[in-house]
Structures are given as C-alpha cells and as structure tokens.
Design an enzyme around this catalytic site. Structure first.
Site, PDB file in Angstrom:
ATOM      1  N   HIS A 105       0.864  -1.199   0.000  1.00 18.60           N
ATOM      2  CA  HIS A 105       0.000   0.000   0.000  1.00 18.60           C
ATOM      3  C   HIS A 105       0.890   1.234   0.000  1.00 18.60           C
ATOM      4  O   HIS A 105       1.274   1.733   1.064  1.00 18.60           O
ATOM      5  CB  HIS A 105      -0.919   0.005   1.225  1.00 18.60           C
ATOM      6  N   TRP A 164      -1.648   0.477   9.764  1.00 15.78           N
ATOM      7  CA  TRP A 164      -1.855  -0.923  10.144  1.00 15.78           C
ATOM      8  C   TRP A 164      -0.628  -1.567  10.767  1.00 15.78           C
ATOM      9  O   TRP A 164      -0.728  -2.556  11.459  1.00 15.78           O
ATOM     10  CB  TRP A 164      -2.265  -1.739   8.902  1.00 15.78           C
ATOM     11  N   HIS A 178      -8.394  -8.130  -1.809  1.00 11.19           N
ATOM     12  CA  HIS A 178      -8.233  -8.418  -0.387  1.00 11.19           C
ATOM     13  C   HIS A 178      -9.393  -9.359  -0.078  1.00 11.19           C
ATOM     14  O   HIS A 178     -10.563  -8.947  -0.165  1.00 11.19           O
ATOM     15  CB  HIS A 178      -8.358  -7.147   0.446  1.00 11.19           C
ATOM     16  N   GLU A 208      -9.911 -11.288   4.778  1.00 11.29           N
ATOM     17  CA  GLU A 208      -8.875 -10.890   5.739  1.00 11.29           C
ATOM     18  C   GLU A 208      -9.545 -10.748   7.105  1.00 11.29           C
ATOM     19  O   GLU A 208      -9.781  -9.649   7.612  1.00 11.29           O
ATOM     20  CB  GLU A 208      -8.209  -9.571   5.317  1.00 11.29           C
ATOM     21  N   ASP A 256       2.917  -5.800   2.332  1.00 11.29           N
ATOM     22  CA  ASP A 256       1.641  -5.175   2.673  1.00 11.29           C
ATOM     23  C   ASP A 256       1.815  -3.749   3.198  1.00 11.29           C
ATOM     24  O   ASP A 256       1.310  -2.805   2.615  1.00 11.29           O
ATOM     25  CB  ASP A 256       0.859  -6.038   3.677  1.00 11.29           C
ATOM     26  N   GLN A 259     -11.007   0.693  -0.623  1.00 13.94           N
ATOM     27  CA  GLN A 259     -10.692   0.371   0.780  1.00 13.94           C
ATOM     28  C   GLN A 259     -11.930   0.348   1.685  1.00 13.94           C
ATOM     29  O   GLN A 259     -12.053  -0.485   2.574  1.00 13.94           O
ATOM     30  CB  GLN A 259      -9.675   1.381   1.324  1.00 13.94           C
TER      31      GLN A 259
HETATM   32 FE   FE2 Z   1      -3.383  -5.015   1.903  1.00 16.34          FE
END
Ligand code: FE2
Length: 432
Positions: free
Chosen positions: A60, A316, A211, A214, A310, A153
């Site tokens: 990202h 995150w 994604h 997750e 990632d 997102q």
């Molecule tokens: Fe991701």
C-alpha cells in the site's frame, strides 16, 4: 564483443554453483561456468547467491511511511487501521504522497526489490492517491516496476461513489481490479462485489487481486466465489486472492473441498505474514490464532503462493523496512515452513512466484532475460532468509543501482578473531 558487466562465480537460487553471468545491452547474454568473455566491469561473487530481484506483490504505497499521521493505531486491529486511514485521507496532499512513495521506492531498490504491486485507495473522490501513484510509477520506471491495483478500501458498495471511482481509476491507467468483499456490509454484498469486480476485469482484459477474507471468521468464504467466478469467466492465471486469512480458521472438511476449487480455477494466493501475524487473532484470548492462510496446503494443492510486505510504517503496521527476506523469515516461523524444501519455496514466494503473478516480462537469470539481479551475502536461499542477508549489489538493466557493505562486526576480544560475520562460510568466521 565486450560485455557491460560480468558477475563471476555466482550461485543461483536453483543451486547451480560457479556460474558466470554475462550482461550486455541490459540483458543477460550468457550464464554458465567459466565463460571466456571480457567486460567493462566485473564482480567476483565468490560463490555467493545471485538472485533475480525480489518482487513485493502486495503493498500500500499511498499509506506508506505515514506512521503517526494523524495518530497511532491503539488497538492494533484492521478495523481501527481502516478508520485511522479514513481520518488521514482528507489531509493527504499530492506532494506528500509522492514524497513518501519515492522515499519508500529508494529503500525498496536498496533492498533488492525490482517490482511492487501496490493497491491504491479509490474511495477518495479526488482520486488523489491514484494520480499521485500514477506519477510515481512513471518516475520510478527506470529502476522499479510499479503495478497498481484499484482498491475500494471502504467497500465497493458502502459508499455512493466507490464503484464509479474504481472505474475512473481503471480509465486513468490502473491495471488491476481490487476489492474487499469481507468489508462490505453483508455476506451477500461481499459476494456480489466479487462477481461485479471479476466481470469488470473480464470486460476490460485486466488482472484481479482482491483483499479476500482478511478476517478470523471461518464463515468468510468469498474465496469460494472468487474461484468460481474465475472459472466461469475464464480468468484463470489472472486472479489473486490476497490474505485469505479466514482459511486459517475454516473447517477442515470445507477446506479439503475448497483447495482443489482454487487450484483448478487458476487462482493464486498471497499471504502477508508480517501483517497477518500482527493483525489477526486480535479478538482471541488464548489460544490466539496465528491468522495466516494455509500456505503449505495451498502449495501442495498446486496453488502459486507468494508473500507480500503489505505495509511499512502506516496505520496498520508500525514496523517494516522493505525487506522481503524479513517477510519470508516471518512466514517460515509463523507457518512452520522449516523443511529445506519449504524454505526454498519461501524464497521463491518473494521472487519467482510473485513475478509470475504480476506477469513480469523477462524476469529471471536465463539468457534473454532483463539484467536485473541481486548479489546477496549468503551462500543459498536458506542462508539468505536466515540472515535477511545484505544485498551487496543490486543491478537493474545491467547497471548497478545500489550497494550495501557486508555486515561484519569488528571484535575487541582477547585471543579471538578480529572480526565476525553470521555467515556460515564467511572467511572471517570459518577459520578452524
Ligand atoms: Fe493489503
């Protein structure tokens, strides 16, 4: 003919030793033992590992290096990370995103990364991240391949404009269709989003990387729909499920039925070991789940499995340094991939397997491939993972683009050698 560069006495990832690699015009011209050629520049690898570059297939870049903006993630969960990113998004500027992305690309190149697939959030109506990363893609192209994924997102259907924004991003030149079915409001919305996104990709002839699941929720089964849609639309070889962490917690019987479906459909899998081990299991007490997908089982079923970084210093994940060997190292530990064969597969999961997923052209060390390579301070892929080995020299299209000195410590101990290295066969530590 005089070559541009020759690497002498290299060990290749497949175990071939004593290889010379002759490079001219940005391409590998010849590979083999003791090649009688001359070059403007020679590098003696002294038996060390020379690999094609690392490939980070899940990143990202619009969020990277933003740690602390506007605040830190207190709970460590995926959901707080998404909320925090939502707070940061309106504050982003074109220049700041470009500045951070370029700084990360510098680090990635020094770490021997030759290509990155980055998701870019399309839920901001300004498409600021998309425009910034398209500019970055162009600017870094001489030394790093950047492939972009249009990533809603906040969900494809949760906001009124996300779907239209995703199409706008694809129109602007973003080449992969992204999604986040487990974050839609209902399982049904998640399922519909997978169908919708696969149809968009089929219509436009694009790749897909969602994604997918997750979460630790074993009932999050969007990978099933993704595989079925891949088969229905004939998208085999162009579709990837990223994360797939719910598979960790799924019922074993169900997984025994799911694995062949994924394999037969031609869907690839990407695990993100650093992030999965940190973010999943946050709602558990004890025992705490590891939150990684079933890497060994997917590989045994014939599914290509790659590892992504990632996140690096973002909402995150507050750590990370662009080191794909650190990613592989975490996978080896968290998924117990400790056989020699499994560790070699872990090295492939950050090099050749993701190169295939991205569809990189001319990747490898065979004659005719692009002269992109990394000289590692390690004897083979397993030692490279063990030591997160120094990237001594990074070459792009036949030109040295980064160098890092070997990690050797000077010792000041009585009756001991003057220096020590963690390498198994390092000259400094191998004297008997
Ligand atoms: Fe991701």
């Amino acid at each position: 003919m005089e070559a541009d560069l020759i690497i002498r006495d290299a060990t290749l990832p497949d175990g071939r030793g004593g290889c010379d690699i002759v490079i001219a015009d940005g391409l590998v011209q010849a590979v083999g033992p003791s090649i009688p050629a001359a070059a403007r520049e020679e590098i003696d690898a002294q038996g060390r590992l020379v690999s094609p570059p690392f490939v980070d297939c899940h990143f990202h870049m619009d969020a990277t290096l933003s740690l602390g903006l506007p605040r830190l993630n207190q709970s460590g969960t995926l959901l707080e990370g998404i909320a925090l990113w939502g707070e940061l998004k309106p504050l982003l500027t074109h220049e700041a995103v470009i500045g951070r992305a370029l700084a990360y690309c510098d680090l990635a190149v020094a770490r021997g990364i030759g290509a990155i697939r980055s998701h870019v959030d399309v839920c901001d109506d300004r498409l600021l991240g998309v425009e910034a990363l398209l500019e970055v893609k162009e600017r870094v192209a001489p030394y790093l391949e950047l492939q972009l994924v249009a990533f809603p997102q906040d969900g494809l259907y949760r906001g009124a404009t996300a779907r239209a924004n995703l199409l706008r991003a694809l129109d602007l030149g973003v080449e992969v269709v992204g999604g986040i079915p487990h974050f839609e409001r209902t399982m049904e919305d998640g399922r519909r989003s997978v169908v919708d996104l696969c149809e968009i990709a089929a219509e436009r002839g694009l790749l897909v990387d969602l994604h997918c699941d997750e979460t630790d929720d074993p009932h999050s089964r969007h990978i099933e729909t993704l595989a079925a849609e891949t088969a229905r639309l004939g998208l085999g070889g162009r579709v990837t499920g990223s994360h797939l962490t719910s598979m960790h917690s799924m019922d074993n019987y169900y997984v025994s039925k799911l694995l062949p479906l994924i394999a037969e459909a031609g869907v690839a899998a990407i695990a993100n070991p650093l992030i999965n081990i940190v973010i999943q299991g946050r709602h558990d007490t004890y025992p705490k789940r590891r939150g990684l997908t079933r890497i060994a089982e997917l590989q045994a079923a014939g599914v290509p499995v790659a590892f992504g970084h990632d996140c690096v210093m973002d909402p995150w994940y507050s750590l990370g340094s662009g080191d794909m060997l650190e990613v592989a190292h975490m996978a080896v530990h968290a998924a117990q991939l400790t056989s020699r064969e499994a560790m070699r597969a872990a090295f492939a999961a950050v090099t050749s397997v993701p190169a295939g997923i991205l569809g990189l052209d001319g990747y490898g060390l065979e004659p005719g491939c692009h002269a992109d390579l990394v000289l590692l301070d390690a004897e083979d892929p397993i030692e490279a993972i063990r030591l997160k080995a120094t990237r001594l020299v990074v070459v792009r299209r036949g030109r040295i683009v980064a160098e890092t000195p070997a990690a050797v410590s000077r010792l000041h101990l009585p009756d001991r050698p003057p220096s020590v290295s963690a390498r198994r066969s390092a000259p400094e530590s191998s004297a008997h």
